[in-house]
Design a protein around this motif. Structure first.
Motif, PDB file in Angstrom:
ATOM      1  N   THR B  89       0.842  -1.201   0.000  1.00 46.69           N
ATOM      2  CA  THR B  89       0.000   0.000   0.000  1.00 46.69           C
ATOM      3  C   THR B  89       0.872   1.245   0.000  1.00 46.69           C
ATOM      4  OG1 THR B  89      -1.682  -1.211   1.216  1.00 46.69           O
ATOM      5  CG2 THR B  89      -1.865   1.182   1.213  1.00 46.69           C
ATOM      6  N   ARG B  92       2.342   1.833  -3.340  1.00 42.91           N
ATOM      7  CA  ARG B  92       1.370   2.411  -4.273  1.00 42.91           C
ATOM      8  C   ARG B  92       1.139   3.883  -3.990  1.00 42.91           C
ATOM      9  NH1 ARG B  92      -2.401  -2.086  -2.711  1.00 42.91           N
ATOM     10  NH2 ARG B  92      -1.404  -3.902  -3.648  1.00 42.91           N
ATOM     11  N   ARG B  93       1.175   4.221  -2.708  1.00 43.42           N
ATOM     12  CA  ARG B  93       0.939   5.621  -2.362  1.00 43.42           C
ATOM     13  C   ARG B  93       2.096   6.497  -2.808  1.00 43.42           C
ATOM     14  NH1 ARG B  93      -1.507   6.064   3.702  1.00 43.42           N
ATOM     15  NH2 ARG B  93      -3.513   5.167   3.183  1.00 43.42           N
ATOM     16  N   PHE B  98      -1.110   4.450 -11.511  1.00 44.15           N
ATOM     17  CA  PHE B  98      -1.706   3.542 -12.476  1.00 44.15           C
ATOM     18  C   PHE B  98      -2.608   4.283 -13.448  1.00 44.15           C
ATOM     19  CE2 PHE B  98      -0.987   0.634  -8.911  1.00 44.15           C
ATOM     20  CZ  PHE B  98      -0.338  -0.398  -9.560  1.00 44.15           C
ATOM     21  N   LEU B 105     -12.596   5.438 -12.774  1.00 46.17           N
ATOM     22  CA  LEU B 105     -12.800   6.609 -11.914  1.00 46.17           C
ATOM     23  C   LEU B 105     -13.930   6.281 -10.943  1.00 46.17           C
ATOM     24  CD1 LEU B 105     -12.666   9.409 -14.621  1.00 46.17           C
ATOM     25  CD2 LEU B 105     -10.814   8.548 -13.174  1.00 46.17           C
ATOM     26  N   LEU B 106     -13.940   6.984  -9.817  1.00 48.53           N
ATOM     27  CA  LEU B 106     -15.031   6.763  -8.868  1.00 48.53           C
ATOM     28  C   LEU B 106     -16.227   7.596  -9.312  1.00 48.53           C
ATOM     29  CD1 LEU B 106     -13.928   6.484  -5.188  1.00 48.53           C
ATOM     30  CD2 LEU B 106     -14.077   4.790  -6.985  1.00 48.53           C
ATOM     31  N   LEU B 109     -17.382  10.768  -7.283  1.00 42.05           N
ATOM     32  CA  LEU B 109     -16.532  11.946  -7.082  1.00 42.05           C
ATOM     33  C   LEU B 109     -16.459  12.774  -8.367  1.00 42.05           C
ATOM     34  CD1 LEU B 109     -13.549  10.336  -5.131  1.00 42.05           C
ATOM     35  CD2 LEU B 109     -15.613  11.400  -4.223  1.00 42.05           C
ATOM     36  N   GLU B 113     -11.966  15.789  -7.643  1.00 42.21           N
ATOM     37  CA  GLU B 113     -11.825  14.910  -6.477  1.00 42.21           C
ATOM     38  C   GLU B 113     -11.158  13.605  -6.853  1.00 42.21           C
ATOM     39  OE1 GLU B 113     -15.618  16.187  -3.686  1.00 42.21           O
ATOM     40  OE2 GLU B 113     -15.975  15.002  -5.500  1.00 42.21           O
ATOM     41  N   LEU B 117      -7.680  12.200  -5.359  1.00 41.92           N
ATOM     42  CA  LEU B 117      -7.986  11.096  -4.460  1.00 41.92           C
ATOM     43  C   LEU B 117      -6.760  10.391  -3.864  1.00 41.92           C
ATOM     44  CD1 LEU B 117     -10.263   9.496  -3.145  1.00 41.92           C
ATOM     45  CD2 LEU B 117     -10.295   8.007  -5.134  1.00 41.92           C
ATOM     46  N   PRO B 118      -5.763  10.008  -4.693  1.00 36.80           N
ATOM     47  CA  PRO B 118      -4.606   9.296  -4.112  1.00 36.80           C
ATOM     48  C   PRO B 118      -3.920  10.122  -3.035  1.00 36.80           C
ATOM     49  CG  PRO B 118      -4.539   9.202  -6.507  1.00 36.80           C
ATOM     50  CD  PRO B 118      -5.625  10.168  -6.146  1.00 36.80           C
ATOM     51  N   SER B 120      -5.328  12.533  -1.175  1.00 32.77           N
ATOM     52  CA  SER B 120      -6.145  12.634   0.038  1.00 32.77           C
ATOM     53  C   SER B 120      -6.144  11.325   0.801  1.00 32.77           C
ATOM     54  CB  SER B 120      -7.573  13.085  -0.255  1.00 32.77           C
ATOM     55  OG  SER B 120      -7.882  13.015  -1.603  1.00 32.77           O
ATOM     56  N   ILE B 121      -6.134  10.209   0.066  1.00 32.40           N
ATOM     57  CA  ILE B 121      -6.071   8.915   0.750  1.00 32.40           C
ATOM     58  C   ILE B 121      -4.811   8.828   1.584  1.00 32.40           C
ATOM     59  CG2 ILE B 121      -5.655   6.474   0.369  1.00 32.40           C
ATOM     60  CD1 ILE B 121      -7.655   6.558  -1.883  1.00 32.40           C
ATOM     61  N   ARG B 163      -4.689  11.938 -12.471  1.00 27.54           N
ATOM     62  CA  ARG B 163      -4.684  11.310 -11.159  1.00 27.54           C
ATOM     63  C   ARG B 163      -3.354  10.604 -10.907  1.00 27.54           C
ATOM     64  NH1 ARG B 163      -9.113   6.888 -10.352  1.00 27.54           N
ATOM     65  NH2 ARG B 163      -7.692   5.713 -11.676  1.00 27.54           N
TER      66      ARG B 163
END
Lengths: 849, 255
Positions: B89, B92-93, B98, B105-106, B109, B113, B117-118, B120-121, B163
């Motif tokens: 994890t 990946r952060r 990717f 996409l979500l 959002l 957003e 997202l990555p 903010s996660i 992203r």
């Protein structure tokens, strides 16, 4: 088509298990209720058959006052012992025995408290010797007036033994006796269905239990050989004449059983009521599950359409699935219901001490109920999703059609209509405009309101869920979870609505009971000017009583200004039955209870005089000077003259009589006393002295007004707890619903979850996201429940205004607890789906096409 | 065969003798047979090969999405092989971005957003200057408040690219990024990827079977039967197509 349905069912068995579980629980309740009441019913049948096995014919006096099983106590009045001679002289009578046996003999156990029987009669009577049914286990028959024999069950309950000297409360205050014998019943039973029995010598029994010498309250007749019970009944009836009821033992046993079954049927209806709630919640759950399944299978169903399946076949396939789920769930529910019914019957039998259970059988009603309810509910709930499935166009198989957000207009209009219907029904029912169908109208109103609100929920969910989610705004997984819960308003709404039902009912009932409690408390605090109260907690048809001598002794304590003892019973006043009270101190009407005279004199009552409330005066057309015949449980009808009329008040009964009337009441001792102290006298000085006076009246205690109120309203708390436990089932089903919805959503969003993990969402964050979604849904449901429940409760309270429930109390603390509990429920419901989401294989999720 | 170029110091991702075996016994499939490859920092590398050649598997192993049977994988100075879920994890952060064929996409959002997202996660803030650059480059400034359903496929993929870029990962793995796009949108996305390499020094590893797409890369690595069989520097669509034709399964090279 059938094969295709079956295969898809098997492929999704896990998803259906949870929704099936809701049906299982509902069906369990239904069939369990039937099995329990059937088993108990048959057990009591055989108990009564046993108890009256040796009775060929029974003679009793016609009751002075007819009182139903659920309403109070029926006294079969005493008749002169000479009737025994008349009966013995009848042809065909082999043996006739005069019997005294009536409720109200309370033995004081070794702990100084009166032994209670959980509602079963506590019979006191005369010892008529051993028989096939009654056998002495120890000791001998009572010979002297201070000797008794008691049944083994009672000896155990009171922890007393042969040779002990014990107090017994009867129509008379405490008297002490020596236990000279302990008896049991055939079949090694210590008690017959929880009944306690104290047997005296005949003269003592006549005096203590019937109130006069040389009387019996029944005669048991044995027929001579070759004489039929029915024939003997008729000849005995002819001999004793009109004033008597003569029945065969079989009739008597059937009557007793019928009376008891009335109670069991009532109990059954209550259980079925809770089953209905569970099933209503289950319906929401099944509807939701099938909707989600249909949505997920859009492509598959469209393909079936594309290869030639008709819309009808699609509906058929979904309904077939529902039938399969309903059938399987009904089978499991029935099995579980039989188990639980048997278990409860066993527990009940143990509690009742010595109730020998008839074998557990499955009544047809249980089977019909189980399958009827299980199948019908499941199929009904699946119908809507099935219709939607039939409307899927074949083209959906080719395209990745994003199902657009369907507008909420239709569902909202429908919801508003249904809610309006529900509200109207409630208004009619609660306002007393529904004629004889008040209960049905109210229940219909509640049901329609629930469904209506459930339909409105999608619209409400948008702003509310957004507001609830604002709490998590600062935390990314929280924000994602909140967004997910707002994603499909219908799904969220129905899941939340399922939780709403249980919580609304609990809240509504809490509002009603709390309001009642607070109103009663307020009423008494505002109106009753008594510092001390003598009272006990009633646990059966008889109120707890105390020695009337305590009243005069209390009055003599320095600092006591006024004492009013109250006797309560039902009587035939004119030609209508009414609750009547007898007061020892008429002046208390004004000075303690704050009564206001509307006519005549309410400060004194001489024998033969009565006071009535203004409502009673109006409804019966009575005024000061009217004369009314009153028939009590004992004695002949007596004529009373109205001498005073007081303003009606919820704390004052409709009819007040002088204390001497109480000797003809079924319970001839006072059950409550209100004590007013002189100004400047401290409660703590007087209280211990009255306590000492009550040493021989263990059923009651003296308390200050606050403690008295707490004790009285405490019974409401007990009721509330029981209702909460039963409604907890509905909440458990709703939790299953949340788990189910989440599990299906997780499955649906596999790819998305994979992506989130791929861009760095930790497992714990994934679980947090799912948990927030669950918490938002369940808190939303609880919020709805609290609001709807408060509304329903407030409506009922408003309707009960005239009954004295004048204060509306909203249980804020309780509501807070529900919301907190809902958050916890959300967390618990999220555990499994969250673990599942966290375990998603990232590569598998994003690589699958 | 081993493909190596440049100094080890500037390697963004490396596979050393990587084997990947699925199943066992008769059902055993060997997806990678001792692949060793290095992907230089600041370069755009394409992995090509016919279907079943193992190109996707190689990328999944490099990105830590799949485990290797033998051998080791490094991203930057991190040894990916043997990392647990928490380590992966973190990888990946911090190190990996990717881009997928399906955009991914979500839907709940907005574009903005989704892009953030990555970060903010991971609880990080975007560098505002770099964020501006990314938005400018992908040309989505006026679409930032739209949800994915309101965007075209090309726009969605550009959001996905933004992203991946905004966190400035060590390496971006792109899996057939143009596979779901028409040729014009595809060209836009590829241009944009190449520019982010040339102008901002981003490292990109892209799996594709489209020679035109591969021609945007600085270098193409060819896989067949789980082994690296060839490579091209400064490829053109023609040279890629020629190389593909030489490989055993020419049917794949239609594009």
């Amino acid at each position: 088509m059938f094969r295709a349905t079956l295969k898809s069912l098997l492929a999704r068995k896990v998803r259906l298990v949870l929704s099936g579980l809701a049906v299982v629980l509902g069906v369990t309740f239904v069939s369990g209720a039937f099995v329990l009441t059937d088993t108990l019913g048959r057990s009591f049948d055989s108990l009564f058959a046993d108890a009256y096995a040796e009775v060929d014919v029974n003679v009793a006096a016609k009751p002075k006052l007819e009182v139903g099983e659920m309403e109070g106590q029926q006294i079969s009045g005493p008749f002169p012992a000479t009737a025994l001679e008349t009966v013995r002289a009848v042809d065909g009578v082999a043996e006739a025995t005069g019997v005294v046996s009536t409720d109200g003999a309370r033995l004081i156990g070794s702990n100084g408290k009166a032994v209670t029987s959980f509602g079963a009669p506590q019979l006191g009577g005369n010892w008529t010797g051993e028989s096939d049914l009654v056998q002495l286990r120890e000791g001998r028959a009572p010979q002297a007036d201070n000797e008794i024999v008691i049944n083994k069950g009672l000896a155990d309950a009171g922890k007393v033994a042969l040779g002990d000297r014990v107090g017994v409360l009867t129509l008379e205050p405490r008297q002490d006796f020596t236990i000279v014998g302990i008896f049991g019943y055939s079949g090694d039973r210590d008690s017959l269905g929880g009944v306690n029995e104290v047997m005296f010598t005949t003269p003592v029994a006549q005096q203590l239990m019937l109130g006069e010498p040389d009387v019996y309250n029944s005669i048991v007749v044995t027929a001579a050989d070759g004489v039929s019970a029915e024939g003997l009944r008729d000849s005995v009836a002819a001999a004793v004449g009109d004033g008597y009821v003569v029945k065969t033992g079989e009739q008597l046993s059937a009557d007793a059983a019928a009376g008891l079954k009335e109670g069991l049927a009532f109990f059954n209806r209550i259980l079925l009521g809770f089953a209905a709630v569970a099933l209503l919640v289950g319906t929401f759950l099944i509807l939701n599950t099938f909707s989600i399944i249909v949505a997920q299978r859009t492509r598959e169903l469209a393909l079936l359409r594309a290869v030639g399946a008709s819309g009808k076949q699609i509906i058929g396939s979904v309904v077939l699935e529902a039938i399969a789920v309903g059938l399987i769930a009904s089978v499991f529910g029935l099995a579980a219901g039989i188990g639980i019914g048997a278990l409860l019957a066993y527990l009940f039998g143990n509690l009742a001490g010595g109730l020998v259970l008839a074998g557990v059988a499955v009544p047809a009603a249980a089977v019909i109920g189980a399958f009827g309810v299980g199948l019908v509910i499941t199929v009904l709930a699946a119908l809507l999703p099935a219709l939607r499935a039939a409307r899927i166009p074949p083209i959906a198989a080719m395209q990745d059609v994003a199902t657009p957000d369907r507008p909420l207009t239709k569902i909202t209009v429908a919801g508003a209509l249904v809610t309006a219907v529900g509200a109207t029904l409630l208004f009619l029912g609660l306002g007393g405009h529904a004629g004889g169908n008040t209960l049905a109208t109210i229940l219909g109103g509640v049901l329609f309101s629930f469904i209506g609100v459930a339909l409105l929920t999608p619209l409400i969910s948008k702003p509310v869920v957004a507001a609830l989610g604002a709490v998590f705004a600062g935390w990314v997984p929280g924000k994602l979870g909140r967004l997910n819960s707002g994603r499909n308003p219908r799904r969220t709404a129905i899941t939340a609505a399922a939780l709403m039902v249980g919580i609304a009912l609990v809240t509504g009932i809490t509002v009603i009971l709390d309001s009642a409690k607070s109103s009663i408390t307020g009423l008494i605090q505002d109106n009753v000017k008594a510092e001390l109260v003598i009272a006990g907690v009633q646990s059966g048809p008889r109120p707890p009583t105390f020695d009337p001598a305590v009243l005069t002794e209390t009055k003599a304590i320095p600092g006591v200004r006024m004492v009013d003892g109250q006797y309560v019973d039902q009587a035939l006043v004119g030609d209508e039955r009414a609750w009547v009270g007898a007061v020892t101190e008429p002046a208390a009407m004004r000075q303690i209870y704050g009564a206001e005279a509307t006519a005549g004199d309410i400060d004194r009552l001489a024998p033969g005089q009565m006071m009535i409330s203004s409502d009673t005066a109006e409804s019966r057309g009575l005024s000061v000077g009217s004369t009314v015949p009153v028939q009590f449980a004992r004695g002949d009808a007596q004529t009373y003259t109205v001498t005073g009329i007081y303003e009606s008040s919820p704390i004052l009964g409709p009819v007040m009589l002088p204390a001497d009337a109480a000797r003809n009441f079924s319970v001839t001792q006072p059950s409550q006393a209100f004590i007013q102290l002189e100004a400047g006298t401290s409660v703590s000085d007087v209280l211990p002295r009255i306590e000492a006076l009550l040493a021989d009246s263990p059923e009651v205690s003296v308390a200050d007004r606050e403690a008295f109120l707490e004790e009285q309203t405490g019974q409401l708390d007990g009721l509330l707890q029981m209702i909460q436990i039963l409604l907890a089932l509905a909440i458990v089903i709703a939790v299953l619903g949340i788990i189910n919805t989440l599990a299906l959503s997780v499955l649906e969003r596999t790819r998305e979850l994979g992506l989130l993990r791929a861009i760095g969402l930790r497992r714990s964050q994934t679980m947090g996201m799912i948990t927030v979604e669950a918490v938002v849904i369940s808190v939303f449901g609880a919020l709805l429940g609290v609001v709807v429940g408060s509304g329903l409760g407030a409506a009922v309270v408003e309707a009960l205004k005239d009954e004295g429930i004048t204060e509306l109390v909203l249980p804020w603390g309780q509501m807070g607890v529900f919301l907190g509990l809902a958050a916890l429920i959300g967390v618990i419901a999220a555990v499994l789906p969250a673990i599942r989401a966290a375990r998603i294989n990232v590569l598998g999720a994003i690589a699958h096409d | 065969m081993t493909a190596t170029t440049g100094q080890p110091a500037s390697v963004a991702a490396r596979a050393s003798d990587v084997w990947k075996v699925y199943g066992s016994g008769e059902a055993q499939v060997i997806a990678l047979r001792g692949v060793s490859a290095e992907f230089e920092r600041g370069r755009f590398t394409a992995i090509m090969g016919p279907s079943g050649s193992g190109k996707s598997t190689l990328m999944h192993c490099l990105a830590g999405l799949d485990t290797v049977t033998r051998g080791t994988v490094h991203v930057g100075d991190t040894t990916v092989t043997g990392l647990g879920d928490a380590g992966l994890t973190k990888l990946r952060r911090d190190k990996v971005g990717f881009i997928f064929q399906q955009f991914n996409l979500l839907p709940t959002l907005t574009a903005k957003e989704n892009i953030l997202l990555p970060l903010s996660i991971a609880g990080r803030k975007a560098d505002p200057a770099w964020y501006d650059v990314v938005i400018e480059t992908v040309g989505l400034r006026d679409r930032l408040d739209h949800r994915p359903a309101q965007l075209s496929g090309g726009q969605q993929q550009r959001v996905a690219c933004a992203r991946a870029l905004v966190a400035r990962p060590e390496v971006i793995f792109a899996d057939e990024p143009t596979g779901n796009l028409d040729s014009r949108s595809g060209a836009e996305v590829l241009n944009f990827l190449r520019n982010s390499v040339r102008e901002h020094g981003q490292t990109i590893v892209m799996v594709t079977h489209d020679p035109t797409a591969a021609a945007y890369a600085d270098r193409v690595v060819f896989l067949a039967d789980g082994q690296i069989v060839s490579e091209l520097i400064e490829p053109t669509a023609e040279t890629v197509l020629d190389t593909m034709k030489k490989l055993d399964t020419p049917a794949e090279v239609a594009g």
